[in-house]
Scaffold this active site. Structure first.
Site, PDB file in Angstrom:
ATOM      1  N   GLY A 195      -9.401   8.875   7.850  1.00  0.00           N
ATOM      2  CA  GLY A 195      -8.036   8.498   7.485  1.00  0.00           C
ATOM      3  C   GLY A 195      -7.593   9.293   6.271  1.00  0.00           C
ATOM      4  O   GLY A 195      -8.417   9.613   5.405  1.00  0.00           O
ATOM      5  N   ASN A 245      -1.788   7.409   2.558  1.00  0.00           N
ATOM      6  CA  ASN A 245      -1.580   7.196   1.129  1.00  0.00           C
ATOM      7  C   ASN A 245      -2.868   6.679   0.457  1.00  0.00           C
ATOM      8  O   ASN A 245      -3.396   7.279  -0.489  1.00  0.00           O
ATOM      9  CB  ASN A 245      -0.422   6.193   1.013  1.00  0.00           C
ATOM     10  N   GLY A 249      -5.868   6.354   2.031  1.00  0.00           N
ATOM     11  CA  GLY A 249      -6.988   7.179   2.500  1.00  0.00           C
ATOM     12  C   GLY A 249      -7.203   8.378   1.578  1.00  0.00           C
ATOM     13  O   GLY A 249      -8.343   8.712   1.213  1.00  0.00           O
ATOM     14  N   LYS A 304      -2.485 -11.345   2.910  1.00  0.00           N
ATOM     15  CA  LYS A 304      -1.512 -11.225   1.806  1.00  0.00           C
ATOM     16  C   LYS A 304      -0.323 -10.344   2.225  1.00  0.00           C
ATOM     17  O   LYS A 304       0.767 -10.456   1.656  1.00  0.00           O
ATOM     18  CB  LYS A 304      -2.184 -10.722   0.519  1.00  0.00           C
ATOM     19  N   ARG A 327       4.656  -1.876  -0.248  1.00  0.00           N
ATOM     20  CA  ARG A 327       5.587  -1.340   0.757  1.00  0.00           C
ATOM     21  C   ARG A 327       6.109  -2.442   1.671  1.00  0.00           C
ATOM     22  O   ARG A 327       7.259  -2.408   2.104  1.00  0.00           O
ATOM     23  CB  ARG A 327       4.881  -0.256   1.580  1.00  0.00           C
ATOM     24  N   GLN A 332       1.820  -2.928   7.456  1.00  0.00           N
ATOM     25  CA  GLN A 332       0.833  -3.718   8.188  1.00  0.00           C
ATOM     26  C   GLN A 332       1.272  -5.179   8.327  1.00  0.00           C
ATOM     27  O   GLN A 332       0.796  -5.889   9.190  1.00  0.00           O
ATOM     28  CB  GLN A 332      -0.523  -3.671   7.471  1.00  0.00           C
TER      29      GLN A 332
END
Ligand SMILES: NC(=O)C1=CN([C@@H]2O[C@H](COP(=O)(O)OP(=O)(O)OC[C@H]3O[C@@H](n4cnc5c(N)ncnc54)[C@H](O)[C@@H]3O)[C@@H](O)[C@H]2O)C=CC1
Ligand SMILES: O=C(CO)COP(=O)(O)O
Length: 381
Positions: free
Chosen positions: A46, A49, A51, A242, A306, A337
């Site tokens: 990965g 950002n 990674g 979260k 984000r 996510q």
């Protein structure tokens, strides 16, 4: 700065990390080499950002610790930049991930590799850090192509829902690849760690403390303080759930409801995180919620993540612009996510008849899909 020792650490001491550079590692002849000739080789799967920041942290340690190979390979999901160049080639030429982490040197021992099989082949330490929706496909591609003695760690915040029920990403990795998998989660906004601002993180491990110690060793720096707890599910569920609360916090910001409301949402969210985790895995420890992966990650994500940012824009637009649209426009290739996690959590709740027990989680999903307006975030009682 000496971080305070939390109650969990008193009951169960954290795995000690090496904070200081041993002066012998800076000389050209490494004394330790004679004692430990087999060096660990790390590959980061990965290069987004987080990674890229993970690769930078690992590379700085791999360089100074004689028990690790200097070279850190980073698998890049190849793409062509607007200049017509390949991203992996630009990373190797400039030592910067110009798309996902511009302006930050990764370390000259980071090698970007667009060939997934080649990137993982020689590594005995595999660090998985991609958006969670891509992991199943990635695992399928490397089954049988990794070293038998490989150990894994997942930095991925998310889960999958299968017919049999919810499946954490570390479990997916373990089951598909047949290897042990720890997790690392924490209050870790990547751009802040990239510029070496102090933060903490939590490694979650299942059984083998010595393996967790190795992960702590390769991640820990003077500005990134890592400790380990024996609660892989608790740590991973904190990091995963979260993001749903962060979406709720973003709605509150978009509707300009103020700090008290946001704090209330965070408190209710934390309570649901704990209840959901314990219903799924009764072994989850209360103390895990007080580690960096718990309350600290919840706070930082609800303030500066984000998911929060896109949810704020969603609420400001009265839910008229979809999250997909906002993600593409606001994050330039980076991925949210929280929206998919809210859906995955909702499926688990519906399937198990728990919807009423988790009003915040279920309302977040219903707002995301347009079934409820953003203002419903405080109207579910
Ligand atoms: N960015 C952050 O501040 C933090 C992120 N995380 C977690 O780390 C994980 C990875 O996040 P980031 O590195 O920030 O990624 P990101 O959000 O920057 O995602 C973009 C990455 O996805 C890759 N990608 C796009 N399409 C793909 C495909 N079809 N197959 C495989 N890869 C593809 C892109 O090449 C790029 O590397 C997530 O689970 C996130 O929640 C955890 C802590 C902090
Ligand atoms: O997980 C994070 C910080 O620990 C980052 O959260 P976002 O994906 O919302 O930016």
């Amino acid at each position: 700065m000496a971080p305070s020792v939390e109650s969990q650490q008193q009951q169960q001491p954290p795995v000690e990390a090496e904070n200081t550079v041993n002066s012998t590692t800076t000389t050209t002849t490494r004394v330790e080499d004679e004692v430990t000739p087999i060096k660990s080789k790390v590959t980061v799967v990965g290069s987004g950002n987080w990674g890229s920041v993970a690769a930078k942290l690992i590379a700085s340690n791999a360089r100074r610790l004689s028990s690790f190979h200097d070279e850190v390979r980073m698998w890049v999901f190849e793409e062509t930049l607007p200049t017509g160049e390949k991203l992996s080639e630009v990373i190797n030429r400039t030592n910067e991930n110009v798309k996902y982490l511009p302006g930050i040197k990764l370390g000259e021992n980071v090698v970007a590799d667009p060939d997934l099989e080649n990137a993982v082949r020689d590594a005995n330490m595999l660090v998985f850090v991609t958006p969670h929706q891509f992991m199943e496909g990635i695992c399928r591609k490397i089954v049988g192509k990794i070293r038998e003695d490989a150990e894994a760690i997942s930095l991925i915040k998310g889960m999958e829902v299968k017919k049999e029920g919810p499946c954490m990403i570390s479990t997916l990795i373990s089951e598909q690849l047949g290897i042990n998998c720890c997790v690392l989660m924490g209050a870790n906004i990547a751009n802040e760690i990239a510029v070496e601002k102090f933060s903490e993180a939590t490694v979650g491990y299942r059984k083998h403390k010595e393996i967790a110690e190795k992960w702590v060793h390769i991640f820990n720096t003077s500005y990134f303080m890592v400790s380990a707890v024996q609660d892989v599910e608790g740590v991973e569920l904190c990091g995963t759930l979260k993001n749903v609360v962060a979406i709720a916090a973003g709605f509150v910001d978009g509707l300009e409801m103020g700090n008290n409301t946001k704090a209330a949402i965070m408190r209710i969210g934390l309570r649901e995180m704990k209840a959901f985790s314990k219903l799924l895995f009764p072994s989850v420890k209360d103390t895990t919620f007080f580690e960096s992966c718990g309350v600290a990650d919840l706070i930082t994500t609800c303030l500066g993540g984000r998911n929060r940012k896109c949810a704020e824009a969603f609420a400001r637009n009265g839910g008229k612009r979809s999250f997909d649209e906002l993600e593409a426009e606001m994050l330039q290739g980076q991925k949210l996510q929280g929206v998919s996690t809210a859906k995955e959590v909702y499926e688990v709740l519906r399937h198990r008849g728990w919807l009423e027990l988790f009003p915040l989680f279920s309302t977040v999903h219903e707002i995301c899909i347009g079934r409820l307006p953003p203002s419903a975030i405080v109207e579910y009682r």
